[in-house]
Write a protein that holds these residues in place. Structure first.
Motif, PDB file in Angstrom:
ATOM      1  N   SER B 138       5.070  -4.905  -0.060  1.00 44.52           N
ATOM      2  CA  SER B 138       5.351  -3.497  -0.345  1.00 44.52           C
ATOM      3  C   SER B 138       6.287  -3.303  -1.530  1.00 44.52           C
ATOM      4  O   SER B 138       6.115  -2.373  -2.321  1.00 44.52           O
ATOM      5  N   VAL B 139       7.278  -4.193  -1.667  1.00 38.69           N
ATOM      6  CA  VAL B 139       8.260  -4.006  -2.741  1.00 38.69           C
ATOM      7  C   VAL B 139       7.620  -4.257  -4.113  1.00 38.69           C
ATOM      8  O   VAL B 139       7.798  -3.471  -5.039  1.00 38.69           O
ATOM      9  N   ALA B 167      -1.641 -11.395  -2.428  1.00 42.93           N
ATOM     10  CA  ALA B 167      -0.943 -10.477  -1.533  1.00 42.93           C
ATOM     11  C   ALA B 167      -0.168 -11.268  -0.478  1.00 42.93           C
ATOM     12  O   ALA B 167      -0.580 -12.354  -0.082  1.00 42.93           O
ATOM     13  N   ARG B 168       0.954 -10.717  -0.061  1.00 42.24           N
ATOM     14  CA  ARG B 168       1.841 -11.448   0.855  1.00 42.24           C
ATOM     15  C   ARG B 168       1.376 -11.308   2.303  1.00 42.24           C
ATOM     16  O   ARG B 168       1.330 -10.197   2.837  1.00 42.24           O
ATOM     17  N   MET B 169       1.076 -12.430   2.934  1.00 39.82           N
ATOM     18  CA  MET B 169       0.538 -12.413   4.294  1.00 39.82           C
ATOM     19  C   MET B 169       1.489 -11.768   5.307  1.00 39.82           C
ATOM     20  O   MET B 169       1.055 -11.117   6.238  1.00 39.82           O
ATOM     21  N   GLN B 170       2.788 -11.974   5.090  1.00 39.57           N
ATOM     22  CA  GLN B 170       3.766 -11.532   6.089  1.00 39.57           C
ATOM     23  C   GLN B 170       3.871 -10.014   6.230  1.00 39.57           C
ATOM     24  O   GLN B 170       4.506  -9.525   7.149  1.00 39.57           O
ATOM     25  N   GLY B 172       0.921  -8.224   6.043  1.00 42.71           N
ATOM     26  CA  GLY B 172      -0.417  -7.875   6.514  1.00 42.71           C
ATOM     27  C   GLY B 172      -1.121  -6.812   5.697  1.00 42.71           C
ATOM     28  O   GLY B 172      -1.184  -6.878   4.466  1.00 42.71           O
ATOM     29  N   ILE B 173      -1.631  -5.822   6.397  1.00 40.17           N
ATOM     30  CA  ILE B 173      -2.424  -4.755   5.773  1.00 40.17           C
ATOM     31  C   ILE B 173      -1.625  -4.001   4.702  1.00 40.17           C
ATOM     32  O   ILE B 173      -2.186  -3.516   3.721  1.00 40.17           O
ATOM     33  N   LEU B 174      -0.301  -3.924   4.891  1.00 44.10           N
ATOM     34  CA  LEU B 174       0.516  -3.209   3.906  1.00 44.10           C
ATOM     35  C   LEU B 174       0.440  -3.896   2.542  1.00 44.10           C
ATOM     36  O   LEU B 174       0.420  -3.239   1.503  1.00 44.10           O
ATOM     37  N   SER B 175       0.389  -5.231   2.552  1.00 44.09           N
ATOM     38  CA  SER B 175       0.250  -5.960   1.291  1.00 44.09           C
ATOM     39  C   SER B 175      -1.098  -5.677   0.654  1.00 44.09           C
ATOM     40  O   SER B 175      -1.194  -5.467  -0.550  1.00 44.09           O
ATOM     41  N   LEU B 176      -2.129  -5.684   1.490  1.00 42.04           N
ATOM     42  CA  LEU B 176      -3.475  -5.414   0.964  1.00 42.04           C
ATOM     43  C   LEU B 176      -3.520  -4.052   0.274  1.00 42.04           C
ATOM     44  O   LEU B 176      -4.110  -3.894  -0.798  1.00 42.04           O
ATOM     45  N   MET B 177      -2.854  -3.079   0.881  1.00 44.86           N
ATOM     46  CA  MET B 177      -2.889  -1.719   0.339  1.00 44.86           C
ATOM     47  C   MET B 177      -2.119  -1.584  -0.981  1.00 44.86           C
ATOM     48  O   MET B 177      -2.292  -0.612  -1.699  1.00 44.86           O
ATOM     49  N   GLN B 178      -1.287  -2.572  -1.300  1.00 43.35           N
ATOM     50  CA  GLN B 178      -0.601  -2.523  -2.602  1.00 43.35           C
ATOM     51  C   GLN B 178      -1.600  -2.733  -3.742  1.00 43.35           C
ATOM     52  O   GLN B 178      -1.377  -2.273  -4.858  1.00 43.35           O
ATOM     53  N   MET B 179      -2.692  -3.421  -3.444  1.00 47.03           N
ATOM     54  CA  MET B 179      -3.758  -3.552  -4.446  1.00 47.03           C
ATOM     55  C   MET B 179      -4.326  -2.179  -4.769  1.00 47.03           C
ATOM     56  O   MET B 179      -4.548  -1.835  -5.935  1.00 47.03           O
TER      57      MET B 179
END
Ligand SMILES: [Zn+2]
Lengths: 327, 282
Positions: B138-139, B167-170, B172-179
């Motif tokens: 997210s950051v 994307a950072r696994m830790q 989860g979906i929040l990392s995917l959404m940064q894309m």
């Protein structure tokens, strides 16, 4: 009924067998066993509901991968009329892991894009197990652009174990194809309705997953990496996939709580594969509702709303100027 | 993110913590295996003079290579990671974050700000591989997005230097959404008519490669960087055979049409400013 049986489905099958026996008995001896039968059917439904309310995340992953689970084209067959599939990205090939076409649902015309798995080995080879190549993402984009030009909403069904990791996929720009779709979907001037119907693995799912509303089936999963991939990296052991599935918080309920999806679409007792027709009917209602909801939106307004939706995603905290540096 | 190598060398940045810089006057080049004099390597921007191998360097090293002296101002330093999933594998995510922070002296895997490149004002975001493999959570997504928005607000160019396993696994979906989030922001930059130069360094893969890193108006890569969507190990396991020589290198992606130019580190600044001369009208 199911040719592939999950551990927690076994008690259901026991009841199904009893119901069928009783039906046979009824026919053979001309008896009326309808009240006994309906009692058993009720018992089955109750048992399925109870079992499924307590499934672990990993068990849900297994439901999402059940080989009898309905796929994109099954829903098309059940609830879409006048479907015309279109093929090819006009550059390289027709990727059969993604299906695109025009269809009608409840009187509404729309563009469908969706990942497609195969039912048996032969079909799975043709569909590449629902793992798209770059040309699949580019075909989907072509279809979406047609939707934009001709004023048709886009409905996208997500069901993939991931974008294909292969030599050809890299040569033809898998990363670029996905990135391009994110970029183009962000500003597509027509409504985009996303439904995660099964597996939603990583960028391979997101590559057809940017939209105005994101709905998710009760037993579907969606996250940044497959549980096996995560386990292989962080636990250094693929067998730890169940632990990874828990840690990743990949279930529909998790995603709703995290604010990443709009709504969960409930599945019939036992999951979509226990009653595909009922599942399809529920899906149809949801799609019609969303198409009608976004019908009146001006494209500009729709795009602004979509950009804002993704702008707000993320969890972090902010403090005043921690350790600023210059060089 | 399984394909890190063990080479993590910093040094150009005076603020970097001592322990990032390997001890000793001599280093073994991971490219050719030759023993090279550390001072010489440093003078050469950590490019081996014998084989041209580009060693991994830190975000602050890139900033000092690219920006005119004293022109860079770091911004958004107060955006800090959380643990939205309560993630725990061999260790809890907050512990992993703390370790990464201590090891790198950074708050997160990207450093953002404004600076000048041969007098061209830019909004600059530089990823740092030392911080959990340069992974995007997210950051990183928020800071990259703000960098894009800053370019639009100030009507300046955008330069992003990527170094990331994805994307950072830790998260989860929040990392995917940064894309999705960063790609959405880039559409606004395009609408604003401002240029974006994406610089790919070793390695840039997966979720970062499949979002903003691939979306530059111009995509530059350092020589022989590992690039791609899937990791080479995953591909090898899938196809069950050896990968072709040079597969997923910068040169491979240039050959297949996904990179515009391969630029050695000592020409990076000049190449970017020359490009901005064509693309940026102030
Ligand atoms: Zn060397």
């Amino acid at each position: 009924m199911a040719r592939f049986v999950l551990e927690f489905e076994k008690p259901f099958l026991e009841l199904v067998r009893k119901i069928e026996e009783m039906k046979k008995l009824q026919e053979k001896n001309n008896l009326d066993l309808s009240s006994e039968i309906s009692l058993l059917e009720k018992k089955l439904t109750e048992l399925q509901k109870k079992t499924y309310s307590g499934l672990t995340r990993w068990q849900r992953v297994r439901v999402a991968r059940h080989p009898d689970r309905p796929y994109t084209l099954d829903y098309v067959r059940m609830i879409v009329t006048d479907f015309i599939e279109i093929h090819g990205d006009r550059n390289y090939a027709d990727d059969k892991a993604i299906v695109t076409g025009f269809g009608t649902i409840g009187g509404h015309k729309f563009v469908l894009i969706g990942q497609q798995k195969g039912r048996d080995t032969k079909e799975n080879i043709k569909r590449n197990f629902g793992m798209p190549h770059p040309e699949g993402y580019r075909k989907a984009l072509r279809a979406m652009k047609l939707g934009e030009r001709f004023g048709l909403p886009v409905v996208s069904f997500i069901d993939t174990p991931g974008a294909f990791p292969g030599v050809g996929a890299e040569e033809r720009g898998q990363a670029e194809a996905i990135a391009r779709n994110l970029f183009e979907m962000a500003r597509l001037g027509t409504p985009i309705i996303i439904v995660i119907i099964g597996e939603g693995a990583s960028g391979g799912a997101l590559g057809i997953g940017i939209g105005d509303v994101v709905l998710m089936f009760e037993n579907a999963w969606y996250t940044v990496i497959s549980p096996e991939g995560c386990a292989a990296i962080l636990w250094r052991d693929k067998a730890k996939a169940p632990e990874a599935a828990e840690a990743l918080k990949l279930s529909a309920r998790d995603l709703l709580e995290l604010g990443m999806i709009d709504r969960i679409i409930p599945e019939p007792p036992g999951g979509a594969h226990w009653n595909p027709e009922k599942m399809a009917e529920t899906l149809k209602k949801e799609i019609i509702k969303e198409i009608e909801r976004f019908k009146g939106y001006e494209p500009e307004k729709l795009i602004e709303r979509r950009l804002q939706r993704y702008r707000d995603m993320g969890v972090y905290r902010e403090v005043k100027n921690a350790r600023p540096k210059t060089s | 993110m399984p394909w890190y190598d063990n080479i993590r060398i910093g040094g150009l940045n005076k603020n970097a913590k001592k322990k990032d810089i390997p001890d000793g006057l001599w280093l073994k080049c991971p490219g050719c295996g030759e023993i090279v004099y550390r001072k010489e390597l440093e003078k050469n921007l950590f490019v081996c003079s014998k084989c041209g191998h580009h060693l991994k360097i830190t975000s602050w090293d890139y900033i000092s290579i690219l920006c005119d002296d004293g022109s860079f101002q770091e911004l958004d330093t107060g955006i800090l990671p959380e643990d939205p999933l309560g993630f725990c594998d061999s260790k809890p995510y907050p512990v992993r974050l703390r370790n990464a922070q201590e090891k790198s002296g950074l708050n997160e895997a990207v450093v953002c700000g404004i600076g000048e490149i041969d007098k061209f004002p830019v909004s600059l975001a530089v990823m740092d591989f030392r911080f959990i493999g340069g992974s995007m959570g997210s950051v990183v997504g928020e800071k990259v997005t703000r960098s894009i928005e800053r370019a639009i607000e100030r009507r300046i160019s955008l330069v992003i230097v990527s170094a990331s396993g994805g994307a950072r696994m830790q998260e989860g979906i929040l990392s995917l959404m940064q894309m999705a989030k960063t790609a959405c922001a880039l559409t606004k930059l395009k609408e604003a008519g401002l240029p974006y130069i994406s610089v790919l360094t070793n390695p840039t893969t997966a979720g970062v490669m499949a979002s903003y890193a691939s979306l530059g108006d111009i995509v530059i890569a350092e020589p022989k960087a590992l690039l791609g969507f899937a990791g080479p190990r995953v591909i090898q396991q899938t196809i069950g055979e050896e990968l072709p020589e040079g597969f997923q290198s910068s040169e491979f992606f240039l050959e297949h049409g996904f990179v515009d130019i391969i630029v050695p580190r000592n020409k990076l600044k000049k190449t970017i400013s020359t490009l901005l001369g064509y693309l940026y009208s102030g």
